[in-house]
Design a protein around this motif. Structure first.
Motif, PDB file in Angstrom:
ATOM      1  N   PHE A   1       0.810  -1.290   0.071  1.00 54.75           N
ATOM      2  CA  PHE A   1      -0.008   0.061   0.069  1.00 54.75           C
ATOM      3  C   PHE A   1       0.748   1.300  -0.092  1.00 54.75           C
ATOM      4  N   THR A   2       1.960   1.002   0.904  1.00 55.21           N
ATOM      5  CA  THR A   2       2.794   2.318   0.766  1.00 55.21           C
ATOM      6  C   THR A   2       3.462   2.534  -0.801  1.00 55.21           C
ATOM      7  N   ALA A   3       3.932   1.411  -1.368  1.00 50.64           N
ATOM      8  CA  ALA A   3       4.244   1.498  -2.789  1.00 50.64           C
ATOM      9  C   ALA A   3       3.361   2.011  -3.650  1.00 50.64           C
ATOM     10  N   HIS A   4       2.055   1.846  -3.403  1.00 50.21           N
ATOM     11  CA  HIS A   4       0.886   2.113  -4.404  1.00 50.21           C
ATOM     12  C   HIS A   4       0.927   3.615  -4.497  1.00 50.21           C
ATOM     13  N   TYR A   5       1.059   4.089  -3.175  1.00 53.15           N
ATOM     14  CA  TYR A   5       0.626   5.405  -2.718  1.00 53.15           C
ATOM     15  C   TYR A   5       1.830   6.364  -3.516  1.00 53.15           C
ATOM     16  N   VAL A   6       3.096   5.877  -2.965  1.00 57.25           N
ATOM     17  CA  VAL A   6       4.217   6.673  -3.557  1.00 57.25           C
ATOM     18  C   VAL A   6       4.250   6.620  -5.298  1.00 57.25           C
ATOM     19  N   PHE A   7       3.846   5.526  -5.762  1.00 59.18           N
ATOM     20  CA  PHE A   7       3.859   5.270  -7.016  1.00 59.18           C
ATOM     21  C   PHE A   7       2.817   6.433  -7.703  1.00 59.18           C
ATOM     22  N   ALA A   8       1.530   6.571  -6.865  1.00 61.05           N
ATOM     23  CA  ALA A   8       0.396   7.356  -7.341  1.00 61.05           C
ATOM     24  C   ALA A   8       0.949   8.984  -7.149  1.00 61.05           C
ATOM     25  N   LEU A   9       2.011   9.165  -6.259  1.00 60.36           N
ATOM     26  CA  LEU A   9       2.586  10.663  -6.149  1.00 60.36           C
ATOM     27  C   LEU A   9       3.305  10.578  -7.336  1.00 60.36           C
ATOM     28  N   GLY A  10       4.403   9.590  -7.800  1.00 61.80           N
ATOM     29  CA  GLY A  10       5.068   9.888  -8.871  1.00 61.80           C
ATOM     30  C   GLY A  10       4.160  10.171 -10.333  1.00 61.80           C
ATOM     31  N   VAL A  11       3.048   9.372 -10.478  1.00 56.99           N
ATOM     32  CA  VAL A  11       2.326   9.709 -11.600  1.00 56.99           C
ATOM     33  C   VAL A  11       1.710  11.102 -11.572  1.00 56.99           C
ATOM     34  N   ALA A  12       1.381  11.477 -10.475  1.00 55.04           N
ATOM     35  CA  ALA A  12       0.314  12.791 -10.197  1.00 55.04           C
ATOM     36  C   ALA A  12       1.583  13.962 -10.502  1.00 55.04           C
ATOM     37  N   ARG A  13       2.761  13.667 -10.145  1.00 52.91           N
ATOM     38  CA  ARG A  13       3.801  14.650 -10.376  1.00 52.91           C
ATOM     39  C   ARG A  13       4.275  14.787 -11.844  1.00 52.91           C
ATOM     40  N   PHE A  14       4.220  13.479 -12.466  1.00 54.88           N
ATOM     41  CA  PHE A  14       4.596  13.698 -14.074  1.00 54.88           C
ATOM     42  C   PHE A  14       3.521  14.183 -14.875  1.00 54.88           C
ATOM     43  N   LEU A  15       2.386  14.046 -14.388  1.00 52.09           N
ATOM     44  CA  LEU A  15       1.115  14.715 -15.065  1.00 52.09           C
ATOM     45  C   LEU A  15       1.163  16.149 -14.643  1.00 52.09           C
ATOM     46  N   SER A  16       1.375  16.592 -13.816  1.00 46.35           N
ATOM     47  CA  SER A  16       1.428  18.029 -13.398  1.00 46.35           C
ATOM     48  C   SER A  16       2.538  18.674 -14.353  1.00 46.35           C
ATOM     49  N   CYS A  17       3.847  18.143 -14.315  1.00 45.83           N
ATOM     50  CA  CYS A  17       5.000  18.535 -15.012  1.00 45.83           C
ATOM     51  C   CYS A  17       4.527  18.639 -16.554  1.00 45.83           C
ATOM     52  N   ALA A  18       3.708  17.353 -17.052  1.00 43.07           N
ATOM     53  CA  ALA A  18       3.642  17.592 -18.437  1.00 43.07           C
ATOM     54  C   ALA A  18       2.490  18.726 -18.679  1.00 43.07           C
ATOM     55  N   HIS A  19       1.719  18.917 -17.673  1.00 41.68           N
ATOM     56  CA  HIS A  19       0.694  20.122 -17.953  1.00 41.68           C
ATOM     57  C   HIS A  19       1.474  21.318 -18.397  1.00 41.68           C
ATOM     58  N   TRP A  20       2.465  21.775 -17.533  1.00 47.22           N
ATOM     59  CA  TRP A  20       3.343  22.880 -17.554  1.00 47.22           C
ATOM     60  C   TRP A  20       4.236  22.907 -18.643  1.00 47.22           C
ATOM     61  N   ILE A  21       4.763  21.658 -19.116  1.00 44.15           N
ATOM     62  CA  ILE A  21       5.605  21.748 -19.960  1.00 44.15           C
ATOM     63  C   ILE A  21       4.688  22.036 -21.574  1.00 44.15           C
ATOM     64  N   LEU A  22       3.777  21.068 -21.613  1.00 39.47           N
ATOM     65  CA  LEU A  22       3.009  21.409 -22.718  1.00 39.47           C
ATOM     66  C   LEU A  22       2.118  22.799 -22.885  1.00 39.47           C
ATOM     67  N   GLN A  23       2.021  23.255 -21.799  1.00 41.76           N
ATOM     68  CA  GLN A  23       1.433  24.591 -21.723  1.00 41.76           C
ATOM     69  C   GLN A  23       2.542  25.584 -22.489  1.00 41.76           C
ATOM     70  N   VAL A  24       3.589  25.387 -22.074  1.00 40.08           N
ATOM     71  CA  VAL A  24       4.552  26.315 -22.385  1.00 40.08           C
ATOM     72  C   VAL A  24       4.757  26.170 -24.027  1.00 40.08           C
ATOM     73  N   VAL A  25       4.708  24.785 -24.460  1.00 41.35           N
ATOM     74  CA  VAL A  25       5.065  24.461 -25.984  1.00 41.35           C
ATOM     75  C   VAL A  25       3.983  25.090 -26.691  1.00 41.35           C
TER      76      VAL A  25
END
Length: 270
Positions: free
Chosen positions: A191-215
Motif C-alpha cells: 500500500f505504501t508503494a502504491h501511494y508513492v507510485f501514485a505521487l510519481g504519476v501525479a507529479r509527471f502529469l503536473s509536469c507534463a501540463h506545464w511543459i505542454l502549456q509552454v509549448v
C-alpha cells in the motif's frame, strides 16, 4: 514467452550504465509527452488528473490505515508537509481563483489531515519514528526563504504571491521524508508503494501540463506567470519533483511486472 521477454528486458536494463539509463529515461519522457499532446486535447485536464491521482493515492493510505491498523513504512513528516502546502494552496486558490482545483485541494487536504490524525493518535505505536528522521524545518525553512526571494510578479497582493511560491516549492520536496523512510527500511509494503507510485504519476502529469502549456503558447505562458526567475523556478520545481520519484517508479513497475507484492529497493535507490 512474454514473461521471458519481459525478464530479459529487465535484466538488460539493470546492467546498463547510469548514463544509458538516464538517456533512455529522457527519451521515454519525451515520447510520453508527445503521445499525451496528441491524445489530450485540453492540457488543463492534465493538472486536474494530477490532483485526482494524488487523491487516489491518499485513498490508498486511508484503506491501509483502516484495514491493516498500522502505519508501518509511512512518513508522518511527509504527510505534515503535504498538509502544509495543500493548506497554503487551498487558501491561495480560494482568494485568487475559486474553481474546481479549490474543491480537489479541499478534498485532498481533508483526507491528509485524517491520515495525520490516525498516525499521531490511533496508530502511533506502529509509527517508525527512528526511520522518519528528516526534520521538517530543513524542508520548510529553505522553501519559505526562497518564496520570499522569488515569487510571482502578478497583480495579486504580495502575501498571496509569496504563499503561492511557497506551496510550489514545498510541494516539489514534500516527499523527501517518505523517501528517507523507504531508504532506511529498503523494503516497501504494497500500500505504501502504491501511494508513492501514485505521487510519481501525479507529479509527471503536473509536469507534463506545464511543459505542454509552454509549448502550446510558444513561451507566452512564462510571461503570464511573471518576470525574473519565477517562471523558470516553477518549471524547475515541476521537473525536480518528477525526477525525485522517477527511480522509485521504475522499480515499482519492475516489481509489479515480476509479480512481487513487496518492493525491495536496491542500495542507492531514493
Amino acid at each position: 514467452m512474454k514473461d521471458r521477454r519481459a525478464q530479459a528486458l529487465q535484466a538488460w536494463l539493470r546492467h546498463q550504465p547510469p548514463k544509458i539509463k538516464a538517456f533512455m529515461a529522457l527519451v521515454s519522457t519525451v515520447a510520453a509527452l508527445v503521445v499525451i499532446r496528441m491524445v489530450v486535447y485540453d492540457h488543463d485536464n492534465l493538472f486536474i488528473a494530477a490532483e485526482a491521482v494524488h487523491a487516489i493515492g491518499i485513498s490508498v493510505l486511508i484503506y491501509k490505515l483502516a484495514t491493516e491498523k498500522t502505519c508501518v513504512g509511512l512518513s508522518l513528516k511527509s504527510q505534515e508537509l503535504t498538509a502544509i502546502f495543500l493548506g497554503a494552496r487551498l487558501y491561495c486558490s480560494f482568494v485568487m481563483e475559486c474553481d474546481v482545483h479549490t474543491l480537489l485541494d479541499l478534498a485532498t487536504l481533508t483526507t491528509t489531515i485524517w491520515v495525520i490524525y490516525m498516525m499521531r493518535v490511533n496508530l502511533n505505536s506502529s509509527y517508525m519514528l527512528e526511520k522518519d528522521n528528516i526534520s521538517n524545518l530543513y524542508v520548510v525553512v529553505p522553501c519559505a526563504v526562497l518564496s520570499l526571494l522569488v515569487h510571482p510578479t502578478t497583480q495579486h497582493y504580495m502575501v498571496y504571491r509569496i504563499m503561492w511560491a511557497f506551496c510550489v516549492y514545498l510541494e516539489s520536496v514534500s516527499v523527501l521524508p517518505q523517501l528517507r523512510v523507504m531508504q532506511n527500511t529498503k523494503i516497501v509494503e504494497p500500500f505504501t508503494a502504491h501511494y508513492v507510485f501514485a505521487l510519481g504519476v501525479a507529479r509527471f502529469l503536473s509536469c507534463a501540463h506545464w511543459i505542454l502549456q509552454v509549448v502550446d503558447t510558444r513561451g507566452r505562458l512564462l510571461t503570464a506567470l511573471g518576470y525574473g526567475m519565477w517562471p523558470s523556478l516553477v518549471l524547475l520545481s515541476e521537473i525536480v519533483q518528477t525526477f525525485i520519484l522517477a527511480d522509485f517508479c521504475y522499480y515499482y513497475v519492475q516489481s509489479v511486472m515480476g509479480g512481487q507484492l513487496v518492493l525491495r529497493l536496491p542500495s542507492g535507490v531514493v
